[in-house]
Design an enzyme around this catalytic site. Structure first.
Site, PDB file in Angstrom:
ATOM      1  N   ASP A  31      65.727  -5.525  76.943  1.00 33.30           N
ATOM      2  CA  ASP A  31      66.500  -5.816  75.729  1.00 33.30           C
ATOM      3  C   ASP A  31      67.517  -6.899  76.055  1.00 33.30           C
ATOM      4  O   ASP A  31      67.986  -6.982  77.199  1.00 33.30           O
ATOM      5  CB  ASP A  31      67.205  -4.546  75.227  1.00 33.30           C
ATOM      6  CG  ASP A  31      67.453  -4.603  73.733  1.00 33.30           C
ATOM      7  OD1 ASP A  31      66.781  -3.868  72.986  1.00 33.30           O
ATOM      8  OD2 ASP A  31      68.326  -5.402  73.308  1.00 33.30           O
ATOM      9  N   CYS A 262      63.012   0.072  56.924  1.00 35.61           N
ATOM     10  CA  CYS A 262      61.619  -0.344  56.734  1.00 35.61           C
ATOM     11  C   CYS A 262      61.214  -0.572  55.283  1.00 35.61           C
ATOM     12  O   CYS A 262      60.838  -1.688  54.921  1.00 35.61           O
ATOM     13  CB  CYS A 262      60.692   0.673  57.377  1.00 35.61           C
ATOM     14  SG  CYS A 262      60.841   0.667  59.164  1.00 35.61           S
TER      15      CYS A 262
HETATM   16  P1  NAD Z   1      65.888  -2.190  66.128  1.00 34.77           P
HETATM   17  O1  NAD Z   1      66.742  -3.192  65.437  1.00 34.77           O
HETATM   18  O2  NAD Z   1      66.320  -0.764  66.198  1.00 34.77           O
HETATM   19  O3  NAD Z   1      65.600  -2.677  67.636  1.00 34.77           O
HETATM   20  C1  NAD Z   1      65.265  -3.968  67.992  1.00 34.77           C
HETATM   21  C2  NAD Z   1      65.756  -4.202  69.424  1.00 34.77           C
HETATM   22  O4  NAD Z   1      65.299  -5.493  69.831  1.00 34.77           O
HETATM   23  C3  NAD Z   1      67.278  -4.217  69.565  1.00 34.77           C
HETATM   24  O5  NAD Z   1      67.672  -3.344  70.599  1.00 34.77           O
HETATM   25  C4  NAD Z   1      67.594  -5.677  69.936  1.00 34.77           C
HETATM   26  O6  NAD Z   1      68.716  -5.807  70.795  1.00 34.77           O
HETATM   27  C5  NAD Z   1      66.316  -6.080  70.631  1.00 34.77           C
HETATM   28  N1  NAD Z   1      66.107  -7.520  70.722  1.00 34.77           N
HETATM   29  C6  NAD Z   1      66.365  -8.490  69.825  1.00 34.77           C
HETATM   30  N2  NAD Z   1      66.000  -9.692  70.304  1.00 34.77           N
HETATM   31  C7  NAD Z   1      65.493  -9.492  71.550  1.00 34.77           C
HETATM   32  C8  NAD Z   1      64.950 -10.327  72.549  1.00 34.77           C
HETATM   33  N3  NAD Z   1      64.843 -11.633  72.350  1.00 34.77           N
HETATM   34  N4  NAD Z   1      64.538  -9.760  73.699  1.00 34.77           N
HETATM   35  C9  NAD Z   1      64.627  -8.426  73.900  1.00 34.77           C
HETATM   36  N5  NAD Z   1      65.142  -7.582  72.991  1.00 34.77           N
HETATM   37  C10 NAD Z   1      65.563  -8.107  71.826  1.00 34.77           C
HETATM   38  O7  NAD Z   1      64.461  -2.305  65.426  1.00 34.77           O
HETATM   39  P2  NAD Z   1      63.401  -1.138  65.160  1.00 34.77           P
HETATM   40  O8  NAD Z   1      63.863  -0.256  64.070  1.00 34.77           O
HETATM   41  O9  NAD Z   1      62.986  -0.556  66.446  1.00 34.77           O
HETATM   42  O10 NAD Z   1      62.196  -2.016  64.549  1.00 34.77           O
HETATM   43  C11 NAD Z   1      61.445  -2.910  65.342  1.00 34.77           C
HETATM   44  C12 NAD Z   1      60.231  -3.331  64.529  1.00 34.77           C
HETATM   45  O11 NAD Z   1      59.400  -2.195  64.267  1.00 34.77           O
HETATM   46  C13 NAD Z   1      60.561  -3.931  63.171  1.00 34.77           C
HETATM   47  O12 NAD Z   1      59.616  -4.918  62.857  1.00 34.77           O
HETATM   48  C14 NAD Z   1      60.389  -2.753  62.245  1.00 34.77           C
HETATM   49  O13 NAD Z   1      60.069  -3.145  60.933  1.00 34.77           O
HETATM   50  C15 NAD Z   1      59.231  -2.018  62.871  1.00 34.77           C
HETATM   51  N6  NAD Z   1      59.178  -0.584  62.575  1.00 34.77           N
HETATM   52  C16 NAD Z   1      60.317   0.148  62.544  1.00 34.77           C
HETATM   53  C17 NAD Z   1      60.236   1.518  62.307  1.00 34.77           C
HETATM   54  C18 NAD Z   1      61.481   2.368  62.235  1.00 34.77           C
HETATM   55  O14 NAD Z   1      61.390   3.490  61.773  1.00 34.77           O
HETATM   56  N7  NAD Z   1      62.617   1.902  62.690  1.00 34.77           N
HETATM   57  C19 NAD Z   1      58.988   2.130  62.115  1.00 34.77           C
HETATM   58  C20 NAD Z   1      57.845   1.348  62.189  1.00 34.77           C
HETATM   59  C21 NAD Z   1      57.944  -0.014  62.425  1.00 34.77           C
END
Ligand code: NAD
Length: 437
Positions: A31, A262
């Site tokens: 991250d 989402c």
């Molecule tokens: P989140 O915002 O909780 O986590 C994303 C993470 O990525 C953060 O910790 C951030 O610091 C990190 N990050 C950003 N840029 C980065 C980089 N260049 N290198 C490394 N790390 C980096 O997001 P999330 O809720 O886990 O969602 C991620 C994806 O999954 C999205 O596309 C979302 O739509 C999808 N999704 C989310 C859910 C859910 O319930 N949250 C369910 C299914 C799909």
């Protein structure tokens, strides 16, 4: 056993990494958030997700799960790279792909042998091609791009990941198919399918699933609003239609609109993808419009009841967009708080997990309390915004004595109407008649 890198350790990435470690793989999570990585290295889970801490501790102790801020370190050791990066809505509602494509370009510079690069983020149709192009800019070795959308629900993420209804894998690479089939086998022992398809169909499957679910909720909210108008009871209507197997019982509970990280963004992104091709998603556009109004349904009820809200104090139970998470992204609670503040009302809020996140936004504009009953002391009414289990069977006597006047506006239909009769409350809920004490 595979060596896996997971890029992005949010709700999806950390659960993905931990669960793959739990099934015996070596996982390094990357991250860019140094604080987060420091926390995880010292054994702290940075998000609230039931059951995650046990698996997290165990796999760190057993040496299968580790954390870094260095993409290169993680990728060098990995055969498979999962991208679990944010895809937030841009100003025009389309999915912002800069995180995914940015990491794609970096990967091209770093990889020195064959890798499978898997997109787990929710992305519009055609993104796999864009990621392929981004990696190709600098890559000197062979790689495959796979679209593997994630369907986990926050609050149930571990269970959903460990026992998914289905795994969707979008790729035409036979090599990637074989490896991923093996990787996911331990998760589908009950016989649920691993579905192979092309990348575009996999990408669209995720948007279609979320848009369908958002539509189901919104449909029920509209029916509930009409129930109020004609004096029908939405509980009966819900069970009446849900007993039809074609409709199904789940996801039919009316309330104050969908939120979260989402549904709102994915529905908007699908509409935007349509627009780019002159395709108008009529149903989904309507879903967005209806939901915008629904999020302020409790405010409408308060205004109808009180007229002026200026000077009134409202206790709010629940801030998270749904129970069992600390996630407040697009939570209806935030829209309600904004409106109450703008109308001159005060808010005293309690949530079992999400207060810290809300405090970061509102600071001292609203008051937070350590327990649910403290929040209602001297409030004019209690608003129920999130259906946490702890609100389901409260001490009604305590509520009655603490409130200035015994009034509950329930945005989640937590209480049985018959039970509320004779309890001495003015009780309004969604799609059901008002109990007048
Ligand atoms: P989140 O915002 O909780 O986590 C994303 C993470 O990525 C953060 O910790 C951030 O610091 C990190 N990050 C950003 N840029 C980065 C980089 N260049 N290198 C490394 N790390 C980096 O997001 P999330 O809720 O886990 O969602 C991620 C994806 O999954 C999205 O596309 C979302 O739509 C999808 N999704 C989310 C859910 C859910 O319930 N949250 C369910 C299914 C799909």
């Amino acid at each position: 056993m595979k060596n896996i890198a997971v890029v992005g350790t949010g709700y999806v990435g950390l659960v993905t990494g931990t669960c793959f470690a739990e099934t015996g793989n070596n996982v390094i999570c990357v991250d860019i958030d140094e604080n987060k990585v420091e926390k995880m290295k010292s054994g702290i889970v940075p998000i609230y997700e039931p059951g995650l801490d046990t698996l997290f501790d165990r796999n760190i102790k057993e040496g299968r799960l580790s954390f870094t801020t260095s993409l290169k370190d993680a990728v060098d050791k990995a055969d498979i790279i999962f991208l679990a990066l944010p895809t937030p809505p841009g100003a025009d509602g389309s999915a912002d792909l800069s995180f995914v494509l940015g990491v794609g370009e970096e990967l091209g510079k770093i990889i020195s042998d064959y890798k499978i690069i898997i997109d787990k983020s929710t992305v519009p149709v055609g993104t796999a091609e864009k990621v392929h192009a981004a990696v190709s800019k600098n890559a000197k070795v062979d790689f495959d791009i796979v679209s593997n959308p994630e369907f986990l629900r926050e609050g149930f993420a571990i269970d959903d990941f460990m026992k998914p209804d289905r795994v969707v894998i979008g790729t035409e690479s036979e090599k990637a198919k074989k490896i991923l089939n093996k990787l996911y086998r331990p998760f589908v022992r009950q016989g649920n399918p691993i579905l192979f398809m092309d990348e575009k169909s996999a990408e669209l499957t995720k948007y279609a699933a979320n848009s369908f679910l958002a539509t189901k909720i919104t449909f029920m909210n509209e029916i509930a609003n009409f129930c109020e108008l004609v004096g029908a009871n939405v509980d009966d209507v819900r069970i009446g239609i849900g007993s039809d197997e074609r409709i199904g019982k789940r996801f039919l509970f009316p309330g104050i609109g969908f939120g979260g990280s989402c549904f709102p963004k994915d529905v908007q992104a699908l509409v935007k993808s349509g627009k780019e091709l002159d395709f108008n998603f009529e149903i989904i556009n309507a879903v967005l419009r209806v939901n915008d109004v629904q999020k302020l349904k409790l405010i409408d009820k308060l205004i109808n009841h009180y007229g002026e809200l200026k000077g009134l104090t409202f206790a709010m139970w629940g801030l998270a967009f749904k129970p069992d998470t600390d996630d407040i992204r697009e939570a209806p609670a935030l829209y309600i708080i904004d409106k109450l503040i703008s109308l001159g009302a005060k808010v005293i809020a309690y949530d079992p997990e999400a207060m810290q996140n809300v405090r970061t936004i509102y600071k001292d504009k609203i008051t937070f309390t350590d327990n649910q009953y403290e929040a209602i002391s001297n409030a004019d009414a209690l608003l129920i915004v999130t259906e946490w289990a702890t609100f389901r069977a409260p001490d009604f006597n305590k509520i009655k004595h603490k409130l200035k006047s015994p009034k509950i506006f329930d945005g989640r239909n937590l209480y049985n109407l018959e039970d509320m009769e004779g309890k001495g409350f003015y009780y309004e809920s969604i799609g059901r008649k008002t109990v007048l004490k």
